[in-house]
Design an enzyme around this catalytic site. Structure first.
Site, PDB file in Angstrom:
ATOM      1  CG  HIS A 118      -2.000  -1.095   1.097  1.00  0.00           C
ATOM      2  ND1 HIS A 118      -2.481  -1.578  -0.102  1.00  0.00           N
ATOM      3  CD2 HIS A 118      -2.643  -1.802   2.073  1.00  0.00           C
ATOM      4  CE1 HIS A 118      -3.380  -2.534   0.142  1.00  0.00           C
ATOM      5  NE2 HIS A 118      -3.487  -2.693   1.443  1.00  0.00           N
ATOM      6  CG  HIS A 194      -8.207  -1.378   2.295  1.00  0.00           C
ATOM      7  ND1 HIS A 194      -8.830  -1.992   3.356  1.00  0.00           N
ATOM      8  CD2 HIS A 194      -7.279  -2.255   1.850  1.00  0.00           C
ATOM      9  CE1 HIS A 194      -8.290  -3.171   3.565  1.00  0.00           C
ATOM     10  NE2 HIS A 194      -7.336  -3.363   2.652  1.00  0.00           N
ATOM     11  CD  GLU A 328      -8.552  -4.562  -0.744  1.00  0.00           C
ATOM     12  OE1 GLU A 328      -7.417  -4.616  -1.268  1.00  0.00           O
ATOM     13  OE2 GLU A 328      -8.824  -5.100   0.348  1.00  0.00           O
TER      14      GLU A 328
END
Length: 362
Positions: A118, A194, A328
């Site tokens: 991420h 998310h 996602e």
């Protein structure tokens, strides 16, 4: 998919400073912004461009929040579960935090075992976004957030201008539009949103009884580090990953293991079709609530909250395993290290666009 420890201080000073700042300066401080249209409301913070809550009725007209999260901004700053943010510059995992672009080797911040996830320990989910425009009500409630990612941030090359717009339309539709422009160097770019969903709302337990349909006939097998190391794309037919017809999330969940041999889904699907199209439908029978997810990206990660384990949440709630699920939409994970995958490299003169549309019903 969660799990990276981050400890940032001085949030209280930021919040106090925001109360004293001028209007222009306040747009760069951490705040909470509500978009409201009738009995449909979405709460957003410019910390990480994060969705904090989404409230709409159930089949009996009772309002409920269908998003997992935290009570205070300070808790979001120190959150390790990625409750609701926009993640980047490159979301999902990157093998060894390393990639080669135009013959040059780049090393990014390692924050998930031996790998990056991420965008690093201070990715887009852990920065203050500038509020460019905000209209809380009326016909078109919306907020536009902006972030300038600098050359070398978390190890990524080049300056990057990023915009994210959240807007409401009727009936019960949330639009999320993101775009990015590489200003001076080519760079990999892959965002995802998310949010953890539980359509039953507060106190409704786990999401194993939710039915889920995914418009994806293929997936990318993952190794023990949740990386697509083989580079293969295989059919879902005959596997526990097959959600082509509406299926309870918990129906085959004990047949699927991720890292550390924990049962649950944490897998990337290759979405059928191209362009803006329907990618998923989820429904909670008890409340009657449902969501229909549309997006323009080639892939989507399904994560079923496998690592929620006594996690403190909103309003005194404690989130347990499978307390929520995430859809996602994204480019292929670790695409920068897999030439066989569609490229996620953004060249000069190109604009990255990731659009999502979520239609709620009850």
């Amino acid at each position: 998919m969660a799990r990276t420890p981050v400890f940032l201080a001085l949030l209280s000073l930021v919040v106090v400073a925001s109360a004293l700042a001028t209007t222009a300066d306040a747009r760069k401080m951490v705040g909470v912004y509500v978009l409201k249209k009738g009995d449909f409301s979405v709460k957003i913070t410019n910390w990480g461009a994060t969705i904090m809550s989404i409230v709409f009725p159930d089949s009996k007209g009772n309002l409920g929040d269908v998003v997992l999260g935290k009570d205070t901004l300070a808790e979001y700053v120190n959150d390790t579960s990625y409750f609701g943010p926009l993640t980047g510059r490159v979301a999902q995992r990157m093998a060894r935090g390393r990639f080669v672009l135009d013959g040059k080797v780049y090393h990014t911040y390692i924050n998930d075992g031996r790998n990056a996830i991420h965008g690093g320990h201070r990715g887009f989910s852990k920065v203050i976004w500038t509020v460019k425009e905000y209209v809380g009500g009326g016909d078109s409630p919306h907020i536009t957030l902006y972030y300038r990612s600098f050359d070398g941030e978390q190890g990524f090359p080049g300056d990057l201008d990023v915009y994210a717009t959240y807007s409401l339309s009727s009936p019960y539709v949330l639009s999320i539009r993101t775009n990015a422009t590489a200003l001076n160097k080519a760079t990999p770019v892959n965002f995802l949103q998310h949010t953890y969903w539980n359509l039953g709302g507060k106190g409704s337990g786990n999401i194993l009884g939710h039915t889920l349909q995914l418009f994806a006939s293929r997936y990318t097998p993952m190794d023990d580090e949740l990386l697509p190391s083989s580079g293969r794309v295989v059919p879902v037919a005959g596997t526990p990953y097959d959600f082509r017809t509406p299926t309870p999330i918990g129906a085959r969940i004990r047949q699927v293991t991720g890292s550390n041999k924990v049962f649950g889904y944490d897998i990337n699907y290759v979405v059928d079709g191209e362009g803006m199209r329907k990618v998923a439908v989820a429904r909670d029978g008890a409340s009657g609530r449902a969501l229909e997810f549309w997006a323009n990206q080639p892939a989507m990660q399904l994560y079923t909250g496998n690592y929620l384990n006594g996690t403190k949440g909103k309003g005194g709630e404690v989130y347990q395993q499978y307390g929520g699920f995430a859809l996602e939409t994204q480019g292929y994970p670790d695409a920068v290290n897999h030439p066989e995958f569609p490229s996620q490299t953004l060249r000069l003169g190109q604009v990255y666009k990731h659009d999502m549309l979520i239609k709620f019903s009850f």
